[in-house]
Design a protein around this motif. Structure first.
Motif, mmCIF file in Angstrom:
data_model
loop_
_atom_site.group_PDB
_atom_site.id
_atom_site.type_symbol
_atom_site.label_atom_id
_atom_site.label_comp_id
_atom_site.label_asym_id
_atom_site.label_seq_id
_atom_site.Cartn_x
_atom_site.Cartn_y
_atom_site.Cartn_z
ATOM 1 N N GLN A 75 52.154 43.000 48.251
ATOM 2 C CA GLN A 75 52.561 41.642 47.922
ATOM 3 C C GLN A 75 53.787 41.219 48.715
ATOM 4 O OE1 GLN A 75 52.661 40.789 43.740
ATOM 5 N NE2 GLN A 75 54.117 39.109 43.959
ATOM 6 N N GLN A 76 54.718 42.152 48.910
ATOM 7 C CA GLN A 76 55.937 41.818 49.641
ATOM 8 C C GLN A 76 55.636 41.454 51.090
ATOM 9 O OE1 GLN A 76 58.818 44.992 49.712
ATOM 10 N NE2 GLN A 76 60.520 43.640 50.233
ATOM 11 N N VAL A 77 54.745 42.194 51.708
ATOM 12 C CA VAL A 77 54.374 41.907 53.102
ATOM 13 C C VAL A 77 53.650 40.568 53.189
ATOM 14 C CG1 VAL A 77 52.987 42.668 55.066
ATOM 15 C CG2 VAL A 77 54.262 44.347 53.713
ATOM 16 N N LEU A 78 52.746 40.330 52.250
ATOM 17 C CA LEU A 78 51.992 39.079 52.258
ATOM 18 C C LEU A 78 52.896 37.884 52.004
ATOM 19 C CD1 LEU A 78 48.879 40.356 50.291
ATOM 20 C CD2 LEU A 78 48.945 39.749 52.722
ATOM 21 N N ILE A 95 44.928 35.602 58.139
ATOM 22 C CA ILE A 95 43.960 36.690 58.085
ATOM 23 C C ILE A 95 44.640 38.038 58.314
ATOM 24 C CG2 ILE A 95 43.361 36.286 60.519
ATOM 25 C CD1 ILE A 95 40.560 37.426 59.893
ATOM 26 N N VAL A 96 44.196 39.043 57.558
ATOM 27 C CA VAL A 96 44.613 40.437 57.749
ATOM 28 C C VAL A 96 43.353 41.253 57.972
ATOM 29 C CG1 VAL A 96 45.685 42.469 56.698
ATOM 30 C CG2 VAL A 96 46.628 40.190 56.241
ATOM 31 N N VAL A 97 43.338 42.048 59.019
ATOM 32 C CA VAL A 97 42.182 42.911 59.271
ATOM 33 C C VAL A 97 42.626 44.360 59.255
ATOM 34 C CG1 VAL A 97 40.272 43.505 60.785
ATOM 35 C CG2 VAL A 97 41.069 41.142 60.676
ATOM 36 N N ARG A 98 41.996 45.130 58.416
ATOM 37 C CA ARG A 98 42.198 46.580 58.376
ATOM 38 C C ARG A 98 41.210 47.191 59.365
ATOM 39 N NH1 ARG A 98 42.156 51.906 58.755
ATOM 40 N NH2 ARG A 98 41.717 53.087 56.863
ATOM 41 N N ALA A 99 41.728 47.780 60.433
ATOM 42 C CA ALA A 99 40.880 48.397 61.453
ATOM 43 C C ALA A 99 40.356 49.721 60.923
ATOM 44 C CB ALA A 99 41.655 48.600 62.745
ATOM 45 N N GLY A 100 39.244 49.657 60.229
ATOM 46 C CA GLY A 100 38.650 50.811 59.573
ATOM 47 C C GLY A 100 37.814 50.332 58.410
ATOM 48 N N ALA A 101 37.207 51.271 57.708
ATOM 49 C CA ALA A 101 36.317 50.889 56.603
ATOM 50 C C ALA A 101 37.074 50.691 55.291
ATOM 51 C CB ALA A 101 35.220 51.933 56.433
ATOM 52 N N ASP A 155 46.571 44.630 49.537
ATOM 53 C CA ASP A 155 46.472 43.969 48.234
ATOM 54 C C ASP A 155 45.550 42.760 48.387
ATOM 55 O OD1 ASP A 155 46.790 42.557 45.853
ATOM 56 O OD2 ASP A 155 48.893 43.099 45.642
ATOM 57 N N THR A 156 44.257 43.003 48.248
ATOM 58 C CA THR A 156 43.262 41.959 48.498
ATOM 59 C C THR A 156 43.337 40.827 47.477
ATOM 60 O OG1 THR A 156 41.628 43.274 47.276
ATOM 61 C CG2 THR A 156 41.666 43.517 49.669
ATOM 62 N N ALA A 157 43.645 41.173 46.235
ATOM 63 C CA ALA A 157 43.693 40.150 45.187
ATOM 64 C C ALA A 157 44.825 39.153 45.438
ATOM 65 C CB ALA A 157 43.858 40.808 43.821
ATOM 66 N N TYR A 158 46.004 39.680 45.781
ATOM 67 C CA TYR A 158 47.124 38.774 46.024
ATOM 68 C C TYR A 158 46.895 37.960 47.303
ATOM 69 C CZ TYR A 158 51.816 36.895 46.118
ATOM 70 O OH TYR A 158 52.882 36.030 46.111
ATOM 71 N N ALA A 159 46.262 38.596 48.292
ATOM 72 C CA ALA A 159 45.935 37.862 49.521
ATOM 73 C C ALA A 159 45.026 36.682 49.208
ATOM 74 C CB ALA A 159 45.273 38.796 50.528
ATOM 75 N N LYS A 160 44.072 36.909 48.321
ATOM 76 C CA LYS A 160 43.174 35.815 47.930
ATOM 77 C C LYS A 160 43.947 34.687 47.269
ATOM 78 C CE LYS A 160 38.935 34.855 45.344
ATOM 79 N NZ LYS A 160 37.845 35.425 44.505
ATOM 80 N N GLU A 161 44.904 35.048 46.390
ATOM 81 C CA GLU A 161 45.748 34.034 45.749
ATOM 82 C C GLU A 161 46.491 33.197 46.778
ATOM 83 O OE1 GLU A 161 48.449 35.299 42.724
ATOM 84 O OE2 GLU A 161 47.014 36.711 41.851
ATOM 85 N N LYS A 162 46.898 33.861 47.859
ATOM 86 C CA LYS A 162 47.666 33.186 48.920
ATOM 87 C C LYS A 162 46.762 32.468 49.917
ATOM 88 C CE LYS A 162 51.563 33.939 50.035
ATOM 89 N NZ LYS A 162 52.800 33.121 49.937
ATOM 90 N N GLN A 209 34.646 39.590 55.438
ATOM 91 C CA GLN A 209 35.689 39.366 54.435
ATOM 92 C C GLN A 209 35.436 40.213 53.195
ATOM 93 O OE1 GLN A 209 36.383 35.248 53.488
ATOM 94 N NE2 GLN A 209 38.036 35.702 52.018
ATOM 95 N N VAL A 210 36.488 40.825 52.667
ATOM 96 C CA VAL A 210 36.349 41.700 51.497
ATOM 97 C C VAL A 210 37.057 41.144 50.260
ATOM 98 C CG1 VAL A 210 36.065 43.782 52.898
ATOM 99 C CG2 VAL A 210 38.373 43.075 52.181
ATOM 100 N N ASN A 211 37.615 39.942 50.377
ATOM 101 C CA ASN A 211 38.304 39.349 49.212
ATOM 102 C C ASN A 211 37.858 37.906 48.980
ATOM 103 O OD1 ASN A 211 39.629 38.170 51.427
ATOM 104 N ND2 ASN A 211 41.558 38.041 50.326
#
Length: 306
Positions: A62-65, A73-79, A85-92, A303-305
């Motif tokens: 949350q602090q980074v977001l 957009i944030v992309v995690r290079a990997g599976a 924090d996908t939930a907070y990212a969605k809120e934002k 997208q995962v969120n």
């Protein structure tokens, strides 16, 4: 100008960075690298004016977001993406993606390698066994498991799977899908775990399932430690001296393994499933291409969120 921040405590290979930078530059984007940083404050400062963020295992909480005032957009290079924090990212209103499939062969080869290492008694000089003719049980059937299936067939193994969400995919490839996880563990000489660390999968490898393992079975975990009930695994290994456990992530109870299960386990020094030059390049390039596709065309395929 759109700014893409590539923030990696464990950097991408130079060849990957070069290709990622070119993709961004061709799209008219500015690239900033933050590599081998040791303090979170460095990430918080760098992300302030970034529109897109690419990470590996770096924690995006949350602090980074909050610090990423311009983030889209944030992309995690990997599976796996449990570090975001996908939930907070969605809120934002920030889209979060992963790059499924890009590391799959690397992880699959490691899973098979760990199985060979275990069945050959960790190369300790004693007479071990072979994988040919044995039954491999796949706990889950995502991208990695499909590559494990491909390799295992080449080794002459019989492959079975338990999956709730990929039954059609598995049966279309000629795989026998067991009726339950317990049944899979009961018929397998080697079980390879391939489920994410969320929801019903958390601690799904429990005593209720483990007690069905065949005599002399090998349990391979290249997923996440959270999918294993570690307390019950230790209890089970105490009761069943014939079982071996190998993983590329050490459990919280590693000290107990050292004290009680010598010669029956192996953990890599760090999580290394995706640590190949090929996977490094594939995941980095895919992450960058997904950012361009999202920002230019609104493509949110991964997208995962949502």
């Amino acid at each position: 100008m759109t700014k893409v921040l590539i923030a990696t405590e464990k950097p991408f290979a130079p060849a990957a960075v070069a290709q990622m930078s070119k993709i961004c530059e061709d799209a008219g984007y500015q690239v900033q690298l933050l590599e081998k940083y040791t303090e979170k404050e460095a990430l918080l400062e760098a992300v302030g004016d970034a529109h897109a963020l690419i990470v590996r295992s770096d924690k995006v909480d949350q602090q980074v977001l909050e610090a990423g005032r311009e983030l889209k957009i944030v992309v995690r290079a990997g599976a796996g993406y449990d570090n975001v924090d996908t939930a907070y990212a969605k809120e934002k209103g920030i889209c979060v993606m992963n790059t499924p499939g890009q590391n799959s062969n690397a992880v699959a080869e490691l899973a098979i390698g760990l199985a060979i290492f275990a069945i050959r008694n960790f190369f300790n000089g004693t007479s071990g066994g072979e994988l040919r003719g044995r039954v491999l049980g796949l706990h889950g059937y995502g991208y990695v498991a499909r590559n494990v299936h491909r390799i295992a067939r080449g080794l002459g193994m019989t492959v079975k799977v338990y999956t709730r969400y990929s039954k059609a995919q598995a049966t279309s490839e000629g795989l026998e899908v067991t009726n339950s996880l317990e049944e899979l563990y009961a018929v397998s000489d080697v079980v390879s775990i391939h489920v994410p660390a969320r929801g019903e999968h958390i601690k799904s490898v429990s005593m209720d399932v483990l007690k069905h393992l065949k005599k002399g079975a090998v349990l391979v975990n290249t997923a996440r430690k959270e999918v294993v009930n570690e307390e019950e695994l230790c209890q089970f290994m105490t009761e069943r001296a014939d079982i071996k456990y190998v993983s590329d992530i050490a459990p919280d109870c590693t000290d107990r393994f050292k004290q009680e299960f010598e010669g029956r386990y192996y953990f890599t020094p760090k999580k290394i499933g995706a640590q190949t030059a090929e996977a490094n390049l594939n995941a980095g390039v895919a992450a960058t291409e997904q950012i361009v596709g999202f920002l230019e065309k609104g493509d949110a395929t991964f997208q995962v969120n949502s």
